[in-house]
Design a protein around this motif. Sequence first.
Motif, PDB file in Angstrom:
ATOM      1  N   ASP A 371       0.802  -1.085  -0.019  1.00 46.99           N
ATOM      2  CA  ASP A 371       0.093  -0.067   0.216  1.00 46.99           C
ATOM      3  C   ASP A 371       0.863   1.102   0.302  1.00 46.99           C
ATOM      4  O   ASP A 371       0.520   2.084  -0.852  1.00 46.99           O
ATOM      5  CB  ASP A 371      -0.803   0.014   1.354  1.00 46.99           C
ATOM      6  CG  ASP A 371      -2.211  -0.682   0.920  1.00 46.99           C
ATOM      7  OD1 ASP A 371      -2.331  -1.392  -0.185  1.00 46.99           O
ATOM      8  OD2 ASP A 371      -3.047  -0.850   1.808  1.00 46.99           O
ATOM      9  N   GLY A 372       1.829   1.361   0.961  1.00 44.95           N
ATOM     10  CA  GLY A 372       2.545   2.548   0.893  1.00 44.95           C
ATOM     11  C   GLY A 372       3.548   2.849  -0.324  1.00 44.95           C
ATOM     12  O   GLY A 372       3.522   4.145  -0.675  1.00 44.95           O
ATOM     13  N   PHE A 373       3.870   2.021  -0.738  1.00 45.89           N
ATOM     14  CA  PHE A 373       4.927   2.137  -1.852  1.00 45.89           C
ATOM     15  C   PHE A 373       4.140   1.934  -3.340  1.00 45.89           C
ATOM     16  O   PHE A 373       4.450   2.875  -4.312  1.00 45.89           O
ATOM     17  CB  PHE A 373       5.963   1.106  -2.009  1.00 45.89           C
ATOM     18  CG  PHE A 373       7.003   1.407  -3.006  1.00 45.89           C
ATOM     19  CD1 PHE A 373       8.216   2.225  -2.635  1.00 45.89           C
ATOM     20  CD2 PHE A 373       7.167   1.150  -4.183  1.00 45.89           C
ATOM     21  CE1 PHE A 373       9.237   2.738  -3.499  1.00 45.89           C
ATOM     22  CE2 PHE A 373       8.033   1.296  -5.097  1.00 45.89           C
ATOM     23  CZ  PHE A 373       9.350   2.236  -4.643  1.00 45.89           C
ATOM     24  N   TYR A 374       2.923   1.436  -3.441  1.00 48.94           N
ATOM     25  CA  TYR A 374       2.476   1.189  -4.820  1.00 48.94           C
ATOM     26  C   TYR A 374       0.793   1.800  -4.754  1.00 48.94           C
ATOM     27  O   TYR A 374       0.701   2.672  -5.638  1.00 48.94           O
ATOM     28  CB  TYR A 374       2.423  -0.296  -5.051  1.00 48.94           C
ATOM     29  CG  TYR A 374       3.663  -1.047  -5.624  1.00 48.94           C
ATOM     30  CD1 TYR A 374       4.504  -0.562  -6.602  1.00 48.94           C
ATOM     31  CD2 TYR A 374       4.388  -1.694  -4.625  1.00 48.94           C
ATOM     32  CE1 TYR A 374       5.637  -1.135  -6.911  1.00 48.94           C
ATOM     33  CE2 TYR A 374       5.501  -2.205  -4.836  1.00 48.94           C
ATOM     34  CZ  TYR A 374       6.267  -1.836  -6.037  1.00 48.94           C
ATOM     35  OH  TYR A 374       7.415  -2.253  -6.422  1.00 48.94           O
ATOM     36  N   THR A 475     -15.339  -1.859  -7.974  1.00 51.55           N
ATOM     37  CA  THR A 475     -15.709  -1.501  -6.418  1.00 51.55           C
ATOM     38  C   THR A 475     -15.538  -0.036  -6.311  1.00 51.55           C
ATOM     39  O   THR A 475     -15.226   0.660  -7.106  1.00 51.55           O
ATOM     40  CB  THR A 475     -14.193  -2.126  -5.670  1.00 51.55           C
ATOM     41  OG1 THR A 475     -12.954  -1.602  -6.311  1.00 51.55           O
ATOM     42  CG2 THR A 475     -13.935  -3.771  -5.972  1.00 51.55           C
ATOM     43  N   GLU A 476     -15.946   0.156  -4.956  1.00 53.78           N
ATOM     44  CA  GLU A 476     -16.027   1.648  -4.669  1.00 53.78           C
ATOM     45  C   GLU A 476     -15.287   1.751  -3.366  1.00 53.78           C
ATOM     46  O   GLU A 476     -15.769   1.402  -2.231  1.00 53.78           O
ATOM     47  CB  GLU A 476     -17.536   1.994  -4.471  1.00 53.78           C
ATOM     48  CG  GLU A 476     -18.473   1.973  -5.796  1.00 53.78           C
ATOM     49  CD  GLU A 476     -17.970   2.845  -6.910  1.00 53.78           C
ATOM     50  OE1 GLU A 476     -17.448   4.262  -6.313  1.00 53.78           O
ATOM     51  OE2 GLU A 476     -18.231   2.846  -7.892  1.00 53.78           O
ATOM     52  N   ASP A 477     -14.188   2.289  -3.737  1.00 60.32           N
ATOM     53  CA  ASP A 477     -13.337   2.769  -2.275  1.00 60.32           C
ATOM     54  C   ASP A 477     -12.961   1.625  -1.404  1.00 60.32           C
ATOM     55  O   ASP A 477     -13.307   1.470  -0.223  1.00 60.32           O
ATOM     56  CB  ASP A 477     -13.720   3.891  -1.386  1.00 60.32           C
ATOM     57  CG  ASP A 477     -12.878   4.483  -0.629  1.00 60.32           C
ATOM     58  OD1 ASP A 477     -11.646   4.041  -0.665  1.00 60.32           O
ATOM     59  OD2 ASP A 477     -13.385   5.500   0.243  1.00 60.32           O
ATOM     60  N   GLU A 478     -12.643   0.335  -2.179  1.00 54.41           N
ATOM     61  CA  GLU A 478     -12.167  -0.888  -1.508  1.00 54.41           C
ATOM     62  C   GLU A 478     -11.201  -0.555  -0.410  1.00 54.41           C
ATOM     63  O   GLU A 478     -10.020   0.255  -0.805  1.00 54.41           O
ATOM     64  CB  GLU A 478     -11.957  -1.680  -2.477  1.00 54.41           C
ATOM     65  CG  GLU A 478     -11.803  -3.096  -2.004  1.00 54.41           C
ATOM     66  CD  GLU A 478     -11.654  -4.158  -3.156  1.00 54.41           C
ATOM     67  OE1 GLU A 478     -12.001  -5.355  -2.826  1.00 54.41           O
ATOM     68  OE2 GLU A 478     -10.942  -3.821  -4.160  1.00 54.41           O
ATOM     69  N   ARG A 479     -11.263  -1.199   0.589  1.00 51.28           N
ATOM     70  CA  ARG A 479     -10.316  -1.084   1.898  1.00 51.28           C
ATOM     71  C   ARG A 479     -10.345   0.498   2.150  1.00 51.28           C
ATOM     72  O   ARG A 479      -9.213   0.756   2.544  1.00 51.28           O
ATOM     73  CB  ARG A 479      -8.895  -1.826   1.631  1.00 51.28           C
ATOM     74  CG  ARG A 479      -9.207  -3.368   1.197  1.00 51.28           C
ATOM     75  CD  ARG A 479      -7.868  -3.771   0.987  1.00 51.28           C
ATOM     76  NE  ARG A 479      -6.924  -3.512   0.196  1.00 51.28           N
ATOM     77  CZ  ARG A 479      -6.856  -3.590  -1.232  1.00 51.28           C
ATOM     78  NH1 ARG A 479      -7.996  -4.340  -1.631  1.00 51.28           N
ATOM     79  NH2 ARG A 479      -5.968  -3.168  -2.246  1.00 51.28           N
ATOM     80  N   ALA A 480     -11.380   0.995   2.398  1.00 49.18           N
ATOM     81  CA  ALA A 480     -11.502   2.307   2.845  1.00 49.18           C
ATOM     82  C   ALA A 480     -10.864   2.729   4.230  1.00 49.18           C
ATOM     83  O   ALA A 480     -10.250   3.628   4.148  1.00 49.18           O
ATOM     84  CB  ALA A 480     -12.677   2.899   2.436  1.00 49.18           C
ATOM     85  N   ARG A 483      -7.007   2.630   3.486  1.00 44.47           N
ATOM     86  CA  ARG A 483      -6.764   4.073   2.749  1.00 44.47           C
ATOM     87  C   ARG A 483      -6.639   5.146   3.720  1.00 44.47           C
ATOM     88  O   ARG A 483      -5.836   6.081   3.306  1.00 44.47           O
ATOM     89  CB  ARG A 483      -7.730   4.057   1.567  1.00 44.47           C
ATOM     90  CG  ARG A 483      -7.398   5.491   0.774  1.00 44.47           C
ATOM     91  CD  ARG A 483      -8.485   5.802  -0.301  1.00 44.47           C
ATOM     92  NE  ARG A 483      -9.614   5.853   0.223  1.00 44.47           N
ATOM     93  CZ  ARG A 483      -9.827   6.886   1.259  1.00 44.47           C
ATOM     94  NH1 ARG A 483      -9.315   7.749   1.418  1.00 44.47           N
ATOM     95  NH2 ARG A 483     -11.382   6.822   1.618  1.00 44.47           N
ATOM     96  N   ALA A 484      -7.639   5.203   4.520  1.00 47.49           N
ATOM     97  CA  ALA A 484      -7.771   6.506   5.760  1.00 47.49           C
ATOM     98  C   ALA A 484      -6.591   6.356   6.339  1.00 47.49           C
ATOM     99  O   ALA A 484      -6.582   7.718   7.054  1.00 47.49           O
ATOM    100  CB  ALA A 484      -9.136   6.348   6.189  1.00 47.49           C
ATOM    101  N   LEU A 485      -5.954   5.550   6.486  1.00 49.94           N
ATOM    102  CA  LEU A 485      -4.836   5.452   7.476  1.00 49.94           C
ATOM    103  C   LEU A 485      -3.463   6.288   6.890  1.00 49.94           C
ATOM    104  O   LEU A 485      -2.802   6.857   7.542  1.00 49.94           O
ATOM    105  CB  LEU A 485      -4.363   4.175   7.935  1.00 49.94           C
ATOM    106  CG  LEU A 485      -5.214   3.355   8.762  1.00 49.94           C
ATOM    107  CD1 LEU A 485      -4.861   1.998   8.794  1.00 49.94           C
ATOM    108  CD2 LEU A 485      -5.472   4.010   9.992  1.00 49.94           C
ATOM    109  N   TRP A 486      -3.584   6.518   5.429  1.00 52.60           N
ATOM    110  CA  TRP A 486      -2.515   6.865   4.995  1.00 52.60           C
ATOM    111  C   TRP A 486      -2.678   8.555   4.596  1.00 52.60           C
ATOM    112  O   TRP A 486      -3.872   8.777   4.268  1.00 52.60           O
ATOM    113  CB  TRP A 486      -2.108   6.442   3.508  1.00 52.60           C
ATOM    114  CG  TRP A 486      -1.749   4.776   3.698  1.00 52.60           C
ATOM    115  CD1 TRP A 486      -2.565   3.821   3.877  1.00 52.60           C
ATOM    116  CD2 TRP A 486      -0.451   4.373   4.059  1.00 52.60           C
ATOM    117  NE1 TRP A 486      -2.054   2.642   4.275  1.00 52.60           N
ATOM    118  CE2 TRP A 486      -0.799   2.827   3.996  1.00 52.60           C
ATOM    119  CE3 TRP A 486       0.775   4.956   3.800  1.00 52.60           C
ATOM    120  CZ2 TRP A 486       0.430   1.963   4.362  1.00 52.60           C
ATOM    121  CZ3 TRP A 486       1.892   4.075   4.051  1.00 52.60           C
ATOM    122  CH2 TRP A 486       1.692   2.767   4.257  1.00 52.60           C
TER     123      TRP A 486
END
Length: 497
Positions: A371-374, A475-480, A483-486
């Motif tokens: 998540d962080g790099f890609y 999908t709509e904002d998958e694993r939101a 994502r919100a942690l970044w």
Amino acid sequence: MTTASCASGDVTGAELPTGILEFLGIPFAAPPVGKLRFEPPVPHSPWPEPWDATKYGPTAPQPQGEGPMNEILPNRIAPGDEYLNLNVWTPTLDGAAPVMVFIHGGGFSTGSGSVSVYNGERFARDGVVLVTINYRLGPDGFLWVGDGVANLGLLDQIAALEWVRDNIAAFGGDPQQVTLFGESAGAMSVVSLMAMPRAQGLFHRAIAESGAGVSVISPRSAKKVAARLAALLGIRPTRSAISALPVDRVLAGASTVGEELTKRPFTTLWGEAGRNLMAFEPVVDGDILPGIPEDLIAAGAGHDIDLLIGTNSDEANLFFVPSGAVDRMPSIIASVFAWLYGARRPGTVRRYRRNRPGVSAGTLAAAILTDGFYRIPALRLAGLHPHAHVYEFAWKSGAFDGRLGACHAMELPFVFDTLDDPEAAAMLGGPAPQELATRMHAAWVRFAKTGDPGWPPFTAEQRTSMRFDVTSHLTEDERADERALWPSSRRKARIRA
């Protein structure tokens, strides 16, 4: 045999059994050797006789990869000075078909446009002129010591695009309908080129697979890398001193620098190169690359270029599973990755662990690095662009007892519709769904022809993405929650020329 006429002379290619025309190893610039080694690319001198374009040409100098990861990643290395070359597949020499130009990955240090998985026959079958290119890698392409011209590898890519502009009509392509696409370092190159004034007008659509707009370094970081390379070589850190050494010796030194950086990826030692985990990469020199691509695109650069961008669900597994490192990682590594790439809120690692009950410390760390790099940089860039489409590739390989997952580069044989290539077998790890390759390849073709891959665009308000898997769906904002942690914007650690 079939012949086409280029600015430098005629080239003779082959007609394949399918009727597709194939031209391999066509030079687009003079050999970057001797006095031209650390200089910008220059036009190739004319050739008096037809150029034999029936076999792949040389590849850029690079180290011979070793280890488990390299055993599953296909590559082709061939010596020779004429390595600034490209390959063309076309349905016909007549007409004006859309053109797609592919930039290979390899961390800016390895790879080639002649890997068999990148064969363009299926694109040509579907009405596209497909071009793959080589460019200078490692020190020869991205060394920066403070003198001369920076980013020679990017300038090589521009020279290839200029060749396409000036010559592709002779191969049945439309120079006014060019889609540039790339994977990994190739995707990072694509986004950099979107932001570069010298590349303006050379392509009209862009596809970035597993790479976005932040993998660049400052001149200060580049000089740290150059200083360490020079110390290992026993010379002063100047371009003239390094250019006087044999390529093989410089490559050996560069490999050592890369190993040291990977073992101790501290920004205090390497600057941004430590965070990016690549010793040689594009440099924000203020001229060729005037700023960080993400910042330039946020300010309006590349907004006239249609964008398709995405990542794979398990990108980082490629770097940890084949070597077995995934089973040896201490639990602290997940927190290190989260902090390094910007997810510094309390509870970040706890949230990722809660969403993946029972996984090992290494698997958890790989998810956070993915998540962080890609993933997050790709989503952030899509939100900054006025007409972007987003995808996620989620099909899980059977390799390594299924642990490789949807890792980095796994989408490539699906995009090129080359699942039947023997070179792809080790990574696929068994049978792979042809229906998925057909669908994904068709989306890339459709995007090149229309700017619409077949699903709604992505916006910061409506985060629509296509998830490619055995059963593909929107999908709509998958694993939101993750994502919100970044951070919603890039950490403003300034990179200045």
